[in-house]
Every structure is written in C-alpha cells, then in structure tokens.
Design a protein around this motif. Sequence first.
Motif, PDB file in Angstrom:
ATOM      1  N   VAL A  93       3.844  13.469  -5.687  1.00 64.71           N
ATOM      2  CA  VAL A  93       4.648  14.679  -5.508  1.00 64.71           C
ATOM      3  C   VAL A  93       3.898  15.583  -4.533  1.00 64.71           C
ATOM      4  CG1 VAL A  93       5.617  14.535  -7.833  1.00 64.71           C
ATOM      5  CG2 VAL A  93       3.555  15.897  -7.435  1.00 64.71           C
ATOM      6  N   GLY A  97       3.723  22.339  -4.338  1.00 63.18           N
ATOM      7  CA  GLY A  97       5.094  22.618  -4.724  1.00 63.18           C
ATOM      8  C   GLY A  97       5.217  23.874  -5.567  1.00 63.18           C
ATOM      9  N   GLU A  98       6.456  24.311  -5.765  1.00 61.30           N
ATOM     10  CA  GLU A  98       6.704  25.529  -6.530  1.00 61.30           C
ATOM     11  C   GLU A  98       6.411  25.335  -8.015  1.00 61.30           C
ATOM     12  OE1 GLU A  98      10.686  26.696  -5.781  1.00 61.30           O
ATOM     13  OE2 GLU A  98      10.375  27.080  -3.633  1.00 61.30           O
ATOM     14  N   GLN A  99       6.547  24.115  -8.508  1.00 64.95           N
ATOM     15  CA  GLN A  99       6.358  23.852  -9.931  1.00 64.95           C
ATOM     16  C   GLN A  99       5.222  22.864 -10.129  1.00 64.95           C
ATOM     17  OE1 GLN A  99       9.911  23.044 -12.333  1.00 64.95           O
ATOM     18  NE2 GLN A  99       8.845  21.305 -13.267  1.00 64.95           N
ATOM     19  N   SER A 145       9.766  16.708  -4.895  1.00 64.13           N
ATOM     20  CA  SER A 145       9.383  17.877  -5.679  1.00 64.13           C
ATOM     21  C   SER A 145       9.046  17.445  -7.097  1.00 64.13           C
ATOM     22  CB  SER A 145      10.515  18.910  -5.704  1.00 64.13           C
ATOM     23  OG  SER A 145      10.230  19.945  -6.623  1.00 64.13           O
ATOM     24  N   GLN A 147       9.822  19.137  -9.555  1.00 72.70           N
ATOM     25  CA  GLN A 147      10.947  19.568 -10.382  1.00 72.70           C
ATOM     26  C   GLN A 147      11.861  18.408 -10.768  1.00 72.70           C
ATOM     27  OE1 GLN A 147      12.828  22.616  -8.049  1.00 72.70           O
ATOM     28  NE2 GLN A 147      11.277  24.158  -8.527  1.00 72.70           N
TER      29      GLN A 147
END
Length: 732
Positions: A93, A97-99, A145, A147
């Motif tokens: 991944v 990343g945002e998460q 991602s 996510q």
Amino acid sequence: MLLGALAWLLTLPLLRSPYRHRWAVVPLALGLAGFTFLGLARKARWETALPAGFQAVEGRIDAPWTRQGERLRTRIELSAPASMRGLSLPLTVPADGEQAPPVPGTPVRLRTDLRPVQPAPVFLVERPLWRARSDEAPRRIHLASAQLLEATGPAGPSLLLRLQTFARRRFEALPLGPTAKDLWGALALGIPPADEAHFSVFAESGTLHILVVSGLQVTLVMAAMEALLRRLRQRGAAAGAIAAGLVYAGLVGFSAPVWRGLFMGVAWAVGRSSGWKLPPVAGLHGALLLWLLGHPGAGVEPGFLLAWWALLGLLWGADPLAGLLSPLLGRLALPFARLAAPWLSTLPLLALLHGGAPWWGILANLLVLPLVAVLTPVCLALILLPLPGLTEGAAALLTWMGDGLAPALTGIAPLATGVLWPWLLLALGWLALAHLQGRLKRTRALTVGLMAASLWLLALRGTGRVPDTLSLESVDIGQGDALLLRVPGGDATLIDTGPGPWPGRRLARVLSRRGVREPVHLVLTHAHADHAGGWATLARLWPLASTSVPVTAGAEDPWSPFRPVGAEPGGLLRGDAWTRGGAAFSVRWPPGAFSLTDANAVSVVLRVDWRDRQLWLMGDALAIQEKDLLDLGDPGPSPHRLLKAGHHGSRSASDPAWVAALKPELAIIPAGLRNRFEHPNPETLETFRRQGTMAWITGPSAGVRAAAVEGGWHVETGDGAAAFTPLRSPTP
C-alpha cells in the motif's frame, strides 16, 4: 523428460558392473535433474490454475509492515477464495496514505487485482529462474490505498507474529543513521535496504548475499550459539544451536534461503557434536541435497547455484589449483587457491546470470565476511537488549562498511555471453574436476584446461556476437526508456538507461547476452529519472566509450542527481551528426540551448539512417516539438521507417500529423506493464492503427527487438513471440 528417463534406465545395469563406482554418479545426476524439471512443471501447472484478475479476497495480515521506497509491504495469509486458502501473498500500500494500514494479525477483506508474477525475458536465461524463487508467491496484491483493506475483526496475531512485531519495534527504536539502519535491518532481520544504492554497492562488490537473511546468517547464528553453549557446558550444544536456529528463523521468516541455512546449520551442529563422524563435506552437501529434493525448483535458483559452485571450488578445486601454482607461490599457493577457486568456479555462472564478475569479490568477501560473522549475532542481541556505547559502535562499524569498505571494492569485469556453449562447458568442467578430485584421480590436465579457459574468456571479455543487420531493442526495465541500437561494423549505442540501479543492472545483462564486448556509446535524451536514473550504475558495470546529453541553458545542472563521479558528457544540438559502422546519426532536436521547466521540451530526437531504413528515436518529445520538426522540414524523404514513439505513447505525443508525415511501418512504445500513468493512451494506438503502423509495447511483451531483414522488419519479444512486418510499397 522421456530421454532423461531412458538414459537413467540404461545406466542401471552399470551399477552391477566392475565399473559401478565410476558410473554411479550418472543415474544420480539424471535423477536429480529429473526431480528438478518435474518440480518446475508441477509448480507451473499449479500457478497457472490459480485465480487471477479481480477477486474477492479474505485473509489475515501475516507479517509486520516494512517500508520500501514509497510503499509499505507485508504479507496476507488468505482464507478465501477456497482454492488459495493458506497461501501467503505479498501486499503493498502507499506509505504516505491518508489512513494507516491495519496492524499485523488483523483479519481483512478486500476486492483486488491478483497479479501473476511476470516471466523474465527468454534471452536473459531467466525464464526458469523466476519460478525458482521459492520465497516469492505466485500472485501479488498492489493496492492504491490502505482504505481498501476492510477489517473484519480485532487483531489476533500468532505468537510468532508477536515476536516478529516486537523485534521490528525494538529495531525501529534504535538511534541509527540511514546506512547503519539499512545494513542493520538487512543483517539481523532480513529487511531489504530502503536505499537501492546500498543494494547496488554490495552487488558490485560481490557481497550481495550479506544484505538478506540467508543461509549464511542463520548458520552464523547457530554456529555462534553452538560455540557459546560448548564453552559453558559440554552436553546439549547441538540441540541448543538447533533451537536457536529455529527461533531466529521464526523471527525473520521461513523463506527458502532461511530453510537452506537451517539444513546446513543442523548438519554442522550434528557433525561437530559427533566429533565429525559425519564428514563436514558430506553433511553440508547432504543438507543441500535434502533441500533440493524437497524443493526441486531451487535447482535453478541463482543463489543456490552460485553457493553450490562456490562450495565445489572451495572443497575440491582449491587443492588441484594449489598444486598447479606451488612452483610459483610456494607456501602461499594453498591460501591463494582457497580464495581464487570459488571465484573461478562461479565465473561462468556469474557471466550467464549477471553479465559480469566482481573483480574484487574474493578480497571483498575476505574482509566483509569476518565483520558479518561478528556483527550478525551482535546486532541481533542489541535489538533485544540495546546497550549504550555498544549500539553506537556497531552502527559506526556498519556505516563504515556500507559507505567506505564496500564502495572501495566495487568493480565488475563485463563478460559477453553471446555464445553460450563455452560458458556451459566451463561450468560443467568444474563439476568434473570435483568428481575426479573426490575419487582421488589425476586432475592436473583438467585444472590446466579450466584455468586456461577462464583466463582466455576474461582476456576476450567473453564470447561476442557481431551484428549482421540493423537492430533496435527496447529493454523491459519498467516504466522508462532503455534502447540498444546495433549496426554492422559499429560499436553498440544505448539511448537512455531507465529509472534506477536495477535497470542499470538489467542493461548490463542485456549487453552481455547480446554479445556486446566493446565499450558502448550512451545518449541520454533528457534529465528525467525514468531515462537517466540508471546512468551511474551502468557506468560502474560497463565501460562507456562516450556519453552525450542535450545542451541546456541555466545555472543549475539538471544532470547532478544522475551523473557518475567524474563524468563529463558531451552536448548535442540539432545538426550534430556522426557515423557509426554503416549508419548515419543525426540530431534533430533541440535546435538550441533552452532553459525550460519541462525537461521533455529539450529531449533529444535522434534520426538514424542505414541503407534504405530510417529510425526516428523521439525520447520524450511532445506534440509541440513534433509540429516544430514539421516546420523545420522534417522528416524528409525515406522509403522505410521505424518510430520509437515519444513520451511512452502518451496522449501529448505522436501527433496524427507527425505520424502521417513519417508513415512508419513499425512503432515501438516503451511503457511499463500496468504503469500508473496508463501509457500508452488509446488515442495514440488508434493513430498508429489508422496509419497502418504495427505498434509494439515493451512492458506487456517483456521487451521488444526489431531487426531490419530483407523485405521488412523482424520483431521478437521477450516472452518468446515473433512476427514479420513487410515494407510498405513505394508511394507513386
């Protein structure tokens, strides 16, 4: 397979003959070869039957997350689909990343593209090797991602995963610089270096095997534990060493090299505890044979083959070589032979698999391996129990080894392998020498022959192959450009080097397999990483006769991130021309020294004329440059053309007016398989289709090579396909 089985059956009566000892090796060798090929065939059938493409997947995060470049990597043990239950696949991944990704041990579900492992090009002799990477999985998961990973329950890591996560956290907490962290993690925990430059340095010094937890590290840990327990108490040292090896293997993961190390470590510990009633040679080779019978595909794994041939040279090649050198070196003959024999015995395999051999590999291993023998158990102990002062000292020693010692010992002897049979005979000759030496037979003549053949091949820089026609090859190096141009009577020309150190090493293997022995001329079209990132690595691996780049204006040097130490390339502008062999080279762009924010705008456009053929190599030139070229009077008359499409076949290049003016019979588009830019654009492919131009894409074909032949162009791809494109009829 049928011929091998028949030969094996025909040799069975020899086992009852008076010469049975002489011929016993024949059915054994054929049997092992049969096991290897049967294992490869079985693995290929199994991999082909597995699901691929978009699938609903469920499983559990099965390894700690590791950062590699811009991505985080782990493994997922699948529970669905049913046909893949229990299989552990690599999963990546984005690192930023945002998460945050789920913690190890978390059950997850996702819908993803199960990507099969792509085979390597046939001509690089790598087709069987990719299947032999026993620690790799037949499918990979590459997510856009974190996510997309839906947790379906709380984390429930196993005891082994808890141990791995604990060790990883302790390691991350150590106060280490970049070089020390890369080497510490590689030596103790098998974490790949974050900086690919460190990988390249150790590869070019012949000490790459220390940057992964392999049989070497596992055996070292077991030997250190056995020695410690033997000093503390007389009994149970072997059992303690085996237990330590199992714990360490669980800590770093049971990969194929780790299993091999366990086999060899067990053989060593048992042999030592029994007073060597089982000779070490028999024990170590018995362990390797057991591994080979259990994992037949490993019989064509590069690391396995190199380790075995080095062992052949050390155990059975050193004494005959010392006898040959004793009149010259006296008492130094045996120590020198023990260092030289493994290098000489692995020389043919290094040439075939890597395109060259490290000049200082013997000395580098002599200096580095003692440090590794000490630092591996020390670094592992300091992860579990960090001690101030000792941690800093070990880090300083690793930094010196990575930034000082290993770079000082880099140097590759490039070797062409355009003709294979001399290298194969040389490799088999070392097997024959080991067989004769093991049976106490005379080996002087064979030793002289092997030495003479090795020195002859080194002096000739390998076995070359002279080109008999114009050819252009787009090498599969991922998302980027790397072209090899050859003409009869002229030296080879490389246009661009791809995006980094690995493409530089791939280019060296391509040059070797194509039979190039001479220094090559390098043209770099523009200062973007996907075209010039492999420059420094290639310059260390293969001699460069010249290097040329486009002339640019401005105070900053755009080539500084890629330039090798001491390199002073020449400048190119429109109108520059030269000949090489029977080909005429002409620079068509840039027309002047520009200072532009987009390096694509000053990309070199090169025209090559050979007899009735013309190549247009566009670099990353865009449609605006193509229109400028039309205004400047290009492309001019020529009966038959091949176009290397600009900017990887993107929508911003290969303007319909430019393609219509060229009327190429063939177009080559360098674009990586499943690249994130989605090159080439469908509109570009449609433009070529409307003009009747056959377009070939590098990535999906594992490389493309086009050669001028009578009546057309002969195209062959890295995946084994071949095609013929006829020439266009002259326009009235």
